[in-house]
Scaffold this motif. Structure first.
Motif, PDB file in Angstrom:
ATOM      1  N   LYS A   3      -1.690   8.185 -22.264  1.00  0.00           N
ATOM      2  CA  LYS A   3      -0.345   7.587 -23.101  1.00  0.00           C
ATOM      3  C   LYS A   3       0.701   8.694 -22.994  1.00  0.00           C
ATOM      4  O   LYS A   3       0.395  10.006 -23.336  1.00  0.00           O
ATOM      5  CB  LYS A   3      -0.884   7.264 -24.538  1.00  0.00           C
ATOM      6  N   ILE A   4       1.883   8.403 -22.408  1.00  0.00           N
ATOM      7  CA  ILE A   4       2.680   9.362 -21.953  1.00  0.00           C
ATOM      8  C   ILE A   4       4.003   8.737 -22.892  1.00  0.00           C
ATOM      9  O   ILE A   4       4.395   7.761 -22.434  1.00  0.00           O
ATOM     10  CB  ILE A   4       3.065   9.533 -20.645  1.00  0.00           C
ATOM     11  N   ALA A   5       4.410   9.511 -23.800  1.00  0.00           N
ATOM     12  CA  ALA A   5       5.744   9.125 -24.450  1.00  0.00           C
ATOM     13  C   ALA A   5       5.136   7.426 -25.108  1.00  0.00           C
ATOM     14  O   ALA A   5       4.369   7.323 -25.618  1.00  0.00           O
ATOM     15  CB  ALA A   5       7.012   8.820 -24.077  1.00  0.00           C
ATOM     16  N   GLN A   6       6.005   6.529 -24.848  1.00  0.00           N
ATOM     17  CA  GLN A   6       5.675   5.181 -25.560  1.00  0.00           C
ATOM     18  C   GLN A   6       5.222   4.358 -24.491  1.00  0.00           C
ATOM     19  O   GLN A   6       5.003   3.015 -24.630  1.00  0.00           O
ATOM     20  CB  GLN A   6       6.934   4.678 -26.176  1.00  0.00           C
ATOM     21  N   THR A   7       4.875   4.728 -23.126  1.00  0.00           N
ATOM     22  CA  THR A   7       4.731   4.092 -21.998  1.00  0.00           C
ATOM     23  C   THR A   7       3.151   4.480 -21.720  1.00  0.00           C
ATOM     24  O   THR A   7       2.901   5.684 -21.447  1.00  0.00           O
ATOM     25  CB  THR A   7       5.314   4.371 -21.135  1.00  0.00           C
ATOM     26  N   LEU A  20       1.258  -0.189 -16.159  1.00  0.00           N
ATOM     27  CA  LEU A  20       2.088   0.289 -17.186  1.00  0.00           C
ATOM     28  C   LEU A  20       2.266  -0.627 -18.405  1.00  0.00           C
ATOM     29  O   LEU A  20       2.322  -1.810 -18.036  1.00  0.00           O
ATOM     30  CB  LEU A  20       3.384   0.727 -16.719  1.00  0.00           C
ATOM     31  N   ARG A  22       4.485  -1.124 -22.168  1.00  0.00           N
ATOM     32  CA  ARG A  22       5.384  -0.480 -23.049  1.00  0.00           C
ATOM     33  C   ARG A  22       6.099  -1.728 -23.883  1.00  0.00           C
ATOM     34  O   ARG A  22       6.252  -2.829 -23.390  1.00  0.00           O
ATOM     35  CB  ARG A  22       6.561   0.125 -22.487  1.00  0.00           C
ATOM     36  N   GLU A 145       5.944   9.461 -14.098  1.00  0.00           N
ATOM     37  CA  GLU A 145       6.045   9.244 -15.629  1.00  0.00           C
ATOM     38  C   GLU A 145       7.246   9.756 -16.138  1.00  0.00           C
ATOM     39  O   GLU A 145       7.789   9.240 -17.183  1.00  0.00           O
ATOM     40  CB  GLU A 145       4.404   9.952 -16.391  1.00  0.00           C
ATOM     41  N   ASN A 149       9.316   7.123 -18.219  1.00  0.00           N
ATOM     42  CA  ASN A 149       9.681   7.096 -19.544  1.00  0.00           C
ATOM     43  C   ASN A 149      11.288   7.417 -19.926  1.00  0.00           C
ATOM     44  O   ASN A 149      11.585   6.926 -20.822  1.00  0.00           O
ATOM     45  CB  ASN A 149       8.840   8.344 -20.089  1.00  0.00           C
ATOM     46  N   GLU A 150      11.807   8.039 -18.945  1.00  0.00           N
ATOM     47  CA  GLU A 150      13.336   8.252 -19.170  1.00  0.00           C
ATOM     48  C   GLU A 150      14.081   6.875 -19.006  1.00  0.00           C
ATOM     49  O   GLU A 150      14.749   6.789 -19.672  1.00  0.00           O
ATOM     50  CB  GLU A 150      13.755   9.327 -18.290  1.00  0.00           C
ATOM     51  N   TYR A 152      12.809   3.830 -19.264  1.00  0.00           N
ATOM     52  CA  TYR A 152      12.519   2.863 -20.142  1.00  0.00           C
ATOM     53  C   TYR A 152      12.971   3.133 -21.696  1.00  0.00           C
ATOM     54  O   TYR A 152      13.484   2.484 -22.270  1.00  0.00           O
ATOM     55  CB  TYR A 152      11.074   2.644 -20.455  1.00  0.00           C
ATOM     56  N   ALA A 153      13.393   4.610 -21.849  1.00  0.00           N
ATOM     57  CA  ALA A 153      13.970   5.283 -22.803  1.00  0.00           C
ATOM     58  C   ALA A 153      15.529   4.640 -22.823  1.00  0.00           C
ATOM     59  O   ALA A 153      16.236   4.111 -23.883  1.00  0.00           O
ATOM     60  CB  ALA A 153      13.985   6.563 -23.143  1.00  0.00           C
TER      61      ALA A 153
END
Length: 164
Positions: A3-7, A20, A22, A145, A149-150, A152-153
């Motif tokens: 699990k990395i950040a919210q993804t 993936l 999220r 990742e 993550n960036e 999707y943020a």
């Protein structure tokens, strides 16, 4: 599963697949639009350090796409090009190929689907099937990742701002 950040990013132990997952504060229709509208796609896709430019984009079953991500560096501009074909484009599922032109033999088959969680929330599922475990593991080692993550943020922020 990592699990990395919210993804959640998961490497399947038996198949050369990356999965993936999220959750977003957005509807399935909004996420579908973010993935199929080129003007929105360039705003959120990839790491913060890159900007995207669409070369061509035909988001329909049988269509194709190509975009270039770039950044200015101290030793000159860097560009990374990607292309693929849309095999199925529907309101709750997108199936496409994905090729990084720096590794043209590494074609992935990607499937994205949008699970309606109710109350304006959606779980995005994405799966990328590559041709080998070595190819899959190279993707995982590439720092993907960060871009996931960036990007999707930024997508979450676009949804919060009502821009989807």
């Amino acid at each position: 599963m990592t699990k990395i950040a919210q993804t959640a990013i998961e490497a399947d132990p038996k198949l050369p697949i990356i999965r993936l997952t999220r959750d977003f504060a957005a509807t399935p229709a909004q996420l579908f639009r973010a993935h199929t509208d080129p003007e929105l796609f360039v705003l959120w896709n990839g790491p913060d350090s890159l900007t995207n430019k669409i070369d061509y984009w035909d988001a329909r079953t049988g269509g194709s796409w190509r975009y270039v991500s770039s950044r200015a560096g101290e030793h000159g501009d860097e560009e990374y090009a990607f292309h693929g074909s849309f095999h199925e484009v529907g309101p709750d599922r997108i199936v496409q190929t994905f090729t990084f032109e720096g590794e043209p033999s590494g074609v992935a088959l990607e499937t994205l689907w949008f699970e309606d969680l109710g109350d304006g929330r959606t779980r995005l599922h994405a799966q990328s099937l590559v041709d080998s475990f070595e190819g899959r593991d190279a993707w995982l080692r590439s720092g993907m990742e960060v871009g996931v993550n960036e990007g999707y943020a930024r997508l979450e922020k676009l949804a919060a701002e009502g821009r989807l």
